[in-house]
Design a protein around this motif. Structure first.
Motif, mmCIF file in Angstrom:
data_model
loop_
_atom_site.group_PDB
_atom_site.id
_atom_site.type_symbol
_atom_site.label_atom_id
_atom_site.label_comp_id
_atom_site.label_asym_id
_atom_site.label_seq_id
_atom_site.Cartn_x
_atom_site.Cartn_y
_atom_site.Cartn_z
ATOM 1 N N UNK A 163 3.795 7.324 -1.984
ATOM 2 C CA UNK A 163 4.353 6.801 -3.236
ATOM 3 C C UNK A 163 3.821 5.412 -3.567
ATOM 4 N N UNK A 164 3.264 4.719 -2.589
ATOM 5 C CA UNK A 164 2.738 3.372 -2.828
ATOM 6 C C UNK A 164 1.455 3.489 -3.649
ATOM 7 N N UNK A 165 1.365 2.800 -4.772
ATOM 8 C CA UNK A 165 0.172 2.928 -5.629
ATOM 9 C C UNK A 165 -1.107 2.512 -4.904
ATOM 10 N N UNK A 166 -2.172 3.226 -5.188
ATOM 11 C CA UNK A 166 -3.543 2.929 -4.744
ATOM 12 C C UNK A 166 -3.755 3.152 -3.234
ATOM 13 N N UNK A 167 -2.964 2.495 -2.404
ATOM 14 C CA UNK A 167 -3.222 2.553 -0.960
ATOM 15 C C UNK A 167 -2.318 3.549 -0.242
ATOM 16 N N UNK A 173 -1.797 7.025 -0.253
ATOM 17 C CA UNK A 173 -2.341 8.216 0.396
ATOM 18 C C UNK A 173 -3.300 7.878 1.536
ATOM 19 N N UNK A 174 -4.233 6.927 1.355
ATOM 20 C CA UNK A 174 -5.068 6.544 2.512
ATOM 21 C C UNK A 174 -4.236 6.041 3.688
ATOM 22 N N UNK A 175 -3.160 5.320 3.400
ATOM 23 C CA UNK A 175 -2.296 4.830 4.470
ATOM 24 C C UNK A 175 -1.608 5.985 5.189
ATOM 25 N N UNK A 176 -1.133 6.957 4.424
ATOM 26 C CA UNK A 176 -0.502 8.128 5.020
ATOM 27 C C UNK A 176 -1.481 8.877 5.912
ATOM 28 N N UNK A 177 -2.707 9.081 5.425
ATOM 29 C CA UNK A 177 -3.716 9.795 6.222
ATOM 30 C C UNK A 177 -4.080 9.013 7.475
#
Length: 430
Positions: free
Chosen positions: A170-174, A176-180
């Motif tokens: 849900x955090x913009x921009x970063x 999904x990369x953070x989740x991965x």
């Protein structure tokens, strides 16, 4: 805490003299938890929970280290390795249950410790650093407990990891990369288990380090007390040993009885039955819930169901969930009342009790299905939660008329004189 009447350690035995000269460990223990550490004479049993929290931490570290010797952090065998611990390892079932129920006991003790701090304003000057370190410990506990819940690799472990790590997207921009990066891939798997196991093993020792800082910070101004009045004379204190070692020993005995009753008679009462089913990415449980100690914050997360302007509901829920703990960092400056103890704050007390009820309601809603009635109650309770800290507490502090404070701790305990301390200014040393 240093007072002119504090005793100093003078070993009498030649061996202890030699050890104290080369490595002053006996002197350190004596001054930290012995007769050389003066403590307010009026501490009640609510002050036992700090020691109990330390006992729970050591219990988790010892049982966790032994369990790690038999656990395999691999998605193919993690579930079976837990069953191996339960069935084949000598006393493995007890170690596993002791660790799982020890986590629940740890959170029960820490929650009581925190709410005692709320009631007696243990966060006020000169103890702000003690409080800030305590909140840091709680955040580290939350992270450690979440990663530990994933390790059994049951259904609730897998889907809990998927849902909670999905919040970072849900955090913009970063996001999904953070989740991965956290998962080591696009879904919980071998890489996730290895990362979570490594961090779950490491973080308790980080917590232990912060606990040492917490205790160190406590020894500078000394312990708070139920009256909120600072120590003035030697008669206000007693040595920590034997008075409070005995009192803590009694509290530890009661805790041990309750803990063992849970461990031996209902070890699975606080767990979820779905976690005894091996993780299956193709089968979603009907009702995904985290462990009970996350429920109040999970309810706050689920309370946001609609987007607000350009902010997605999911992002607002994530921000609110983390803010529910982060707001505690600002309590020393939000509560400006010169009086610490809730005993002398008649307007503050009912709002404190409302907060306790509110958190219990949030916990109930967080463990319930995501149905309309529970979501609505969560929204009301979450609103009050933030209003309490951000609005009610500052207003109460500015308009409340406190009751007269005792002149000293001795007077509060023994009633030796009729003087009272002024409520319009902090006690000496604040």
């Amino acid at each position: 805490m240093s007072f002119p009447w504090a005793k100093t350690y003078k070993p009498s035995h030649p061996l202890m003299q030699w050890l104290d000269e080369k490595l002053p460990l006996p002197r350190f223990v004596y001054n930290a938890v012995g007769a050389g550490y003066p403590v307010p004479r009026n501490l009640n049993y609510w002050w036992n929970f700090g020691v109990l929290a330390g006992v729970c931490l050591m219990l988790q570290i010892v049982t966790g280290v032994v369990l790690a010797m038999h656990y395999a952090a691999n998605a193919g065998v993690a579930f079976d390795s837990v069953e191996h611990i339960m069935r084949d390892v000598n006393w493995g079932w007890m170690l596993r249950y002791a660790h799982a129920n020890g986590a629940s006991a740890f959170f029960v003790v820490v929650y009581i410790h925190i709410f005692r701090g709320f009631y007696f304003s243990s966060y006020k000057a000169p103890r702000e650093m003690i409080w800030l370190l305590g909140v840091t410990i709680f955040l580290l506990m939350m992270a450690t407990a979440f990663m530990g819940y994933v390790l059994p690799w049951g259904q609730m472990s897998f889907w809990g990891a998927k849902v909670i790590t999905g919040l970072f997207s849900a955090i913009p921009f970063v996001g999904e990369p953070l989740q991965h990066w956290l998962l080591g891939g696009y879904a919980p798997d071998n890489a996730s288990l290895n990362r979570f196991f490594s961090l779950h093993f490491l973080l308790p020792f980080v917590i232990l380090g912060v606990v040492i800082l917490h205790i160190w910070a406590l020894h500078i101004p000394g312990s708070s007390n139920p009256t909120g009045v600072e120590v003035k004379t030697e008669s206000d204190t007693v040595p920590f040993h034997p008075y409070y070692t005995a009192k803590d020993g009694f509290g530890l005995g009661v805790f041990a009885i309750l803990y063992c009753a849970m461990l031996f008679f209902m070890p699975n009462a606080l767990g979820h039955p779905d976690n005894y089913i091996q993780a299956n990415p193709l089968s979603t449980p009907a009702h995904i819930v985290p462990e009970w100690y996350f429920w109040p914050f999970y309810a706050i997360l689920r309370a946001f169901t609609a987007d607000f302007l350009f902010i997605p509901a999911k992002l607002m829920g994530v921000l609110a969930m983390f803010s529910a703990i982060l707001v505690w960092f600002f309590l020393p400056w939000l509560d400006t009342s010169p009086v610490r103890s809730g005993r002398y704050r008649p307007l503050f007390r009912p709002f404190f009790y409302l907060l306790v009820i509110d958190v219990l309601v949030l916990g109930y809603c967080g463990g319930s299905p995501a149905e309309t009635k529970y979501v609505l109650i969560s929204q009301i309770a979450a609103t009050y939660y933030f209003l309490h800290f951000l609005v009610i507490l500052p207003i109460v502090a500015s308009v409340e008329k406190p009751l007269p404070l005792p002149f000293s701790i001795t007077q509060a305990v023994l009633g030796e004189d009729d003087q009272t301390a002024p409520a319009s200014a902090p006690a000496p040393g604040a």
